[in-house]
Each structure stands twice: as C-alpha cells, then as structure tokens.
Design a protein around this motif. Structure first.
Motif, PDB file in Angstrom:
ATOM      1  N   ILE A 197       0.855  -1.293   0.085  1.00 27.56           N
ATOM      2  CA  ILE A 197      -0.037  -0.002  -0.010  1.00 27.56           C
ATOM      3  C   ILE A 197       0.734   1.110  -0.071  1.00 27.56           C
ATOM      4  O   ILE A 197       1.775   1.337   0.763  1.00 27.56           O
ATOM      5  CB  ILE A 197      -0.844   0.150   1.256  1.00 27.56           C
ATOM      6  N   CYS A 198       0.630   2.051  -0.865  1.00 22.17           N
ATOM      7  CA  CYS A 198       1.410   3.689  -0.974  1.00 22.17           C
ATOM      8  C   CYS A 198       0.517   4.609  -0.585  1.00 22.17           C
ATOM      9  O   CYS A 198      -0.570   4.803  -1.504  1.00 22.17           O
ATOM     10  CB  CYS A 198       2.066   3.515  -2.132  1.00 22.17           C
ATOM     11  N   LEU A 199       0.968   5.415   0.257  1.00 26.69           N
ATOM     12  CA  LEU A 199      -0.005   6.673   0.936  1.00 26.69           C
ATOM     13  C   LEU A 199       0.658   7.946   0.338  1.00 26.69           C
ATOM     14  O   LEU A 199       0.008   8.945   0.654  1.00 26.69           O
ATOM     15  CB  LEU A 199      -0.089   6.482   2.273  1.00 26.69           C
ATOM     16  N   CYS A 200       1.663   7.725  -0.641  1.00 27.99           N
ATOM     17  CA  CYS A 200       2.238   9.159  -0.939  1.00 27.99           C
ATOM     18  C   CYS A 200       0.992   9.620  -1.895  1.00 27.99           C
ATOM     19  O   CYS A 200       0.403   9.464  -2.552  1.00 27.99           O
ATOM     20  CB  CYS A 200       3.537   8.722  -1.746  1.00 27.99           C
ATOM     21  N   ASP A 201       1.296  11.146  -2.086  1.00 27.81           N
ATOM     22  CA  ASP A 201       0.653  11.749  -3.100  1.00 27.81           C
ATOM     23  C   ASP A 201       1.161  11.534  -4.491  1.00 27.81           C
ATOM     24  O   ASP A 201       2.361  11.128  -4.705  1.00 27.81           O
ATOM     25  CB  ASP A 201       0.518  13.316  -2.885  1.00 27.81           C
ATOM     26  N   PRO A 214      12.575   4.113  -4.612  1.00 31.16           N
ATOM     27  CA  PRO A 214      11.205   3.659  -3.967  1.00 31.16           C
ATOM     28  C   PRO A 214      10.917   4.587  -2.958  1.00 31.16           C
ATOM     29  O   PRO A 214      11.963   5.357  -2.367  1.00 31.16           O
ATOM     30  CB  PRO A 214      11.851   2.386  -3.286  1.00 31.16           C
ATOM     31  N   CYS A 215       9.917   4.721  -2.408  1.00 34.80           N
ATOM     32  CA  CYS A 215       9.256   5.575  -1.345  1.00 34.80           C
ATOM     33  C   CYS A 215       9.210   4.711  -0.016  1.00 34.80           C
ATOM     34  O   CYS A 215       9.519   3.644   0.011  1.00 34.80           O
ATOM     35  CB  CYS A 215       7.704   6.159  -1.693  1.00 34.80           C
ATOM     36  N   LEU A 216       8.934   5.452   1.040  1.00 37.21           N
ATOM     37  CA  LEU A 216       9.213   4.695   2.240  1.00 37.21           C
ATOM     38  C   LEU A 216       7.850   3.772   2.410  1.00 37.21           C
ATOM     39  O   LEU A 216       8.303   2.977   3.140  1.00 37.21           O
ATOM     40  CB  LEU A 216       8.810   5.795   3.559  1.00 37.21           C
ATOM     41  N   CYS A 217       6.844   3.952   1.837  1.00 29.42           N
ATOM     42  CA  CYS A 217       6.080   2.960   2.004  1.00 29.42           C
ATOM     43  C   CYS A 217       6.214   1.319   1.532  1.00 29.42           C
ATOM     44  O   CYS A 217       6.101   0.673   2.106  1.00 29.42           O
ATOM     45  CB  CYS A 217       4.522   3.355   1.150  1.00 29.42           C
ATOM     46  N   ARG A 218       7.281   1.563   0.306  1.00 31.53           N
ATOM     47  CA  ARG A 218       7.898   0.202   0.117  1.00 31.53           C
ATOM     48  C   ARG A 218       8.511   0.064   1.003  1.00 31.53           C
ATOM     49  O   ARG A 218       8.672  -1.478   1.529  1.00 31.53           O
ATOM     50  CB  ARG A 218       8.278   0.466  -1.467  1.00 31.53           C
TER      51      ARG A 218
END
Ligand SMILES: [Zn+2]
Length: 575
Positions: A197-201, A214-218
């Motif tokens: 699940i990715c919560l980034c905008d 990669p973003c933090l969600c990953r």
C-alpha cells in the motif's frame, strides 16, 4: 497487319469486359495493359497491334451497354465471371506459437468507455479468426474496472458492433463479475510481499518513479501490513492510497517501476453500483482474468509492449498459468484518428452529427457510409498481425468494399448542378434501363418528353453545332447553351449509334426528384479538424431512387457508390 483469331478474340473480350466495367466506354490504355498482361509477346509488334486495339475499342464503345453485355454473354461468357473463388481464402493469418487444435482460447477485451471503431474491429476479427483457425473459443470480456468512464450504453454499442461484424463470441463476461476474485489475488500479492500500500501523493509518486527511487511505503511495507486491511475495508478515500506492485524501481523498463495495481474510485459503476470502490487497473486485471479464463493466446496492440514484462511477472508471483502474449499494430486510417480525445470534442461541439456520423471511423459511421462487414474483415486479414506502424489509407478498405458491393448496387442516373436542356423536334419516348450492366437485376422505364437535365460539368463542354448522345436515349445537336442561366436548346438528330460522339448522362424532367448526396472527406488534416469534411452535392436523381429501401447500395454513374439514407438523400461511399 494480320491478327490471328485468338488475339482478335482476346481483344474483343477484354474490351467488352472493360466497357461494361466503365459504363459503356472501354479505356484504351487499360485495354492495352490488360492485353499485354495476358499476351506479353504482343510487345514485339505493338506498333501494328495498337491501331487494331484502337479500332476495336472505338467500335465497341459506340454500342449501347446492353448490346455490349449481350455480346460478352454470347461470345465470351467466362469473361463475365470475376475472380471470386480466389478471394475466399486470399488471406491467412500466420500460425500461433504453441497452439493446439481444439484448445486455443482468445479474448477480445474492450473497455466499455466509448463506441467501437475500426481499431476494435481489427482486434476482434483477429481474435475470432484465430479461435476459428484452431476450432477454439473466443471470449468477449468487458474490461470494466474504471467506473469513471464506463456506461451501459457502451457495453451495448460494442455488442451491436460485433453483431454487425458477424462475430459471435462463445462466452461473454465482465471483468467486474470477478471483482472479489481480483481483490483476493490482490491480497495474495501483498501477503507474498509482491505488492504494498502506498500513501504518497501523486507528485511524490511521479517524482520518485522518474528518479527510480522507492518511497518509504515500500521500504517499510513489511511492518505496516494493517494498511492492507484498511484499503480493502474501505477506510481510505479516492487519492489517499493505492496498491502498487513491488517491481524494480531502477528498471530500464519504466512499466516495472512499481506500477499501480489498485486505486480507489468513488464513482457509481454501471453494473455494480456503489458497492465497490477499490478497482484494479488494466495492468492487474488483464493477466489475472486471462489466466483464470483459460486464455491461451492473449493478443494485444503494440502499445502494451512495455507492459508485457509486468503481465508475466504478476502471474509468476502468484504461481498462475501464463498465456502466450502476441502483439499486433493498432489500426487507424490516415486523417481519421480513433482516439476519444480527438473525436469527443467534435461531437460535443457539434462539428459532426454524433457517433454515427459517416465521417467517423466508428463502426456505426462506417456502416452508415456503406462499408460492409465482409470488406472490413478481408481488409483486416490482408493487414495480418504485423507490427508496422504505418497507417493505411482508407482507399485500401474501399477497394475491398468495391469488390463486394459492385455486384449488389443498381446503376442509377444523377446529375449535380443541373442544366435544363430543351429538345426540339422530338417525339415522347420511354426508355428501358438495365439496373445492372452485367448482372440480372431487372429493368426500369423512364419517360422522356422534351426536357432533360444534364450536369453543369457536362454542359460546360458543349459547343453550338456539336452532336452528342444522351446515354441510351438518342442523339442531339446543340443549338444554344447558356451556362449562367443553366439552360440550353438542342435538336433531335437521330438514334443511330455513332462512333466518337460524347455520351452524356441525363435525368428526364418527367421523372426526377431533388436529391442530396453527402460526401465525407478526410476528418482531419494534420492535427486540425477539416471544416470541409462533409461536401453536400445537390442535384436531380431519377425518381426510381425513391422506390429503393433505406440502406440499399446504388451506384450513381460517374459519381460513385452511395448508400441510400432516405428518399431524399444518400451518403457517398466511394468511387
Ligand atoms: Zn509511497
């Protein structure tokens, strides 16, 4: 010079055939090239043969088309037949990789987000032909997982389009039927650590994707599994969360940089209403559905090429069967784009009449213009499944269509921009016309008193004292022509068939209707809408046209093939 009997016969038959094909006037250059094609040795004494050909062409052109037809039928009946037998299996698609007879399953997966067009026709025909080739099955699957775009109207339009193309799927289903299964496989992927699940905008996602980072969600996805329950339970709203595939953020193939598998869309779905808000993307739904549906060969257009790696990777991560994926180039005609982005504004701004406007590449538009489903099929098969990006010209489709409608279209008289011709010293007359020059389609009678109309372009060529033949009627001598006033006076001379006098089309004052022909031209020139894309041709047609049923095909001599719209108008199909 002496010409042997065989050559003489060949000359006569070829000229007669050509004359019938061109409304009674054989064309010298076409006849010569046809003769040379069948008897190349003639090249050696061309100088002597050409005058002979000329003589025969002139002699045959001076005959009425009925007489020409009679002669061809009597003396050279085999020249009446066209090469239909050859056309039947003219085009064959190349064999499929790893295909077993009786076990091939293909699918046509349109999104019900618009009216079907020529590009859909290509995909559906290829899918169906392969299913037939291997005695397999064709699935029509509506890929309806974006409630923002989909409407019941479009599901129906696609079904109607396939019906018109004579495509009968063995199974009809919707991706949305399987929404619970798709959710299940989405959870599976998350549980296996292949999705998160990715919560980034959106900006952050876009930015990190382009950098390949990669973003933090990953990074933290293993620790925050409870988000997974939240997204499936409806905790998040639109744009707050997505499910992404754990691909490879620094992959050269940007489609592998953690693409979206599910997103939240809070719109009413045409079939499921408001029940569901978490919708799979095409990237996720297509491979899962193909695998579950037993599709053996997934054919798709080349624009998905980069996504093939993802398609296979998703199935591999879930230990699911992977179909063969085959690409073909998408079809659109030059000057006739199929994209909704280009066509929708034309409809909204009323630049065209609607989705069935005869200028559009929609199936409804092509049908209304007079294209036949058989021609579309042959045309599509002639293209095969190449990956070439060149856009064919619509003239190629026209050539296929002409072969089909030629033998079904009655020949009628039409004059545009009419000029009134008064005929002196003439008796009333009733002439009988063949409805088709070479096929038995009955006859019709036209009553002529002493006034006919001819088209302006013909009238402009007339000079005082000139003798012309009113086609199938009689010969006249021009006394006076006034183009500006659109009238002229002529005098009856005789009814003897003469060589080398021009034959002119006409419509009798006693037997005419005001008639309009709408002629579609290219819809776009370069990137802009062509404001002259619909030409309106006004004139007189013989009243017989009003007895024909709507949608029937006719050939207005000189103008071309048209599809009857109603008893006042027709749509120009092609020459
Ligand atoms: Zn994120």
């Amino acid at each position: 010079m002496h010409i042997d009997v065989d050559t003489q016969k060949l000359l006569e038959a070829t000229t007669l055939r050509n004359a019938i094909d061109y409304n009674g006037s054989a064309r010298l250059d076409t006849v010569i090239s046809k003769i040379l094609g069948s008897k190349p040795e003639i090249k050696n004494n061309l100088k002597e043969v050409i005058p002979k050909i000329k003589e025969i062409v002139e002699q045959i052109n001076s005959l009425s088309i009925e007489r020409q037809r009679e002669l061809l039928l009597q003396n050279y009946p085999n020249y009446l037949e066209t090469k239909k037998a050859v056309e039947k299996n003219e085009f064959q698609l190349p064999p499929l990789l790893n295909a077993k007879d009786g076990q091939v399953v293909t699918r046509f997966p349109p999104e019900p987000n618009g009216y079907p067009h020529i590009g859909h026709a290509k995909a559906a025909i290829i899918d169906e032909e392969y299913a037939k080739m291997y005695s397999g099955k064709l699935i029509l699957r509506f890929d309806d997982t974006n409630p923002l775009n989909e409407k019941i109207e479009y599901y129906d339009a696609i079904k109607q389009g396939l019906l018109w193309l004579n495509i009968a799927p063995d199974i009809i289903k919707n991706t949305s039927d399987d929404i619970n299964l798709l959710h299940y496989y989405g959870r599976e992927l998350i549980n296996k650590g292949n999705a998160y699940i990715c919560l980034c905008d959106q900006n952050t996602i876009h930015h990190l994707r382009s950098k390949g980072v990669p973003c933090l969600c990953r990074v933290q996805s293993d620790k925050i599994l409870e988000n997974s329950d939240k997204i499936f339970n409806g905790f998040y709203h639109q744009n707050e969360a997505i499910i992404r595939f754990k691909g490879k953020m620094d992959s050269h193939n940007t489609a592998m940089r953690d693409p979206t598998l599910f997103r939240i869309i809070e719109n009413t779905h045409p079939l499921l209403g408001d029940k569901i808000i978490l919708w799979p993307t095409y990237d996720f739904a297509a491979p899962i559905e193909d695998s579950l549906d037993g599709v053996t060969h997934a054919l798709r257009t080349k624009e998905y090429e980069l996504r093939n790696e993802l398609y296979k990777q998703i199935l591999k991560s879930l230990d699911m069967r992977i179909p063969e994926v085959i690409e073909f180039s998408r079809l659109e005609f030059e000057g006739l784009p199929v994209s909704k982005r280009k066509l929708k504004p034309l409809i909204e701004d009323k630049m065209v009449e609607g989705w069935s406007d005869p200028r559009l590449p929609t199936l409804m538009g092509l049908k209304r213009r007079g294209f036949t489903p058989e021609a579309i099929r042959r045309f599509v098969l002639s293209l095969g499944i190449t990956l070439s990006e060149t856009k064919p010209s619509i003239e190629v489709l026209e050539a296929f269509n002409r072969k089909i409608i030629d033998s079904k279209s009655k020949r009628l008289l039409f004059v545009n921009d009419p000029v009134k011709i008064n005929i002196k010293n003439v008796e009333h007359k009733e002439v009988e016309f063949q409805n088709h020059p070479s096929i038995e389609m009955g006859t019709r009678k036209i009553y002529v008193k002493n006034v006919v109309f001819i088209s302006r372009q013909d009238a402009e060529k007339l000079k005082n004292g000139m003798e012309i033949r009113l086609m199938e009627l009689y010969n006249i001598k021009v006394l006076q022509i006034d183009i500006d006033k659109k009238e002229g006076i002529v005098e009856y001379t005789d009814n003897i068939l003469k060589e080398n006098i021009p034959k002119i089309q006409w419509v009798s004052e006693e037997d005419l209707v005001k008639y309009t022909i709408l002629k579609p031209n290219k819809l776009f020139i370069g990137d802009s809408f062509n404001h002259n894309s619909l030409q309106v041709i006004e004139g007189f047609a013989e009243s017989f046209v009003t007895t024909l049923s709507n949608s029937s095909m006719v050939q207005f001599m000189r103008l071309g093939f048209c599809r009857i719209e109603d008893n006042k108008s027709a749509i120009f199909t092609h020459k």
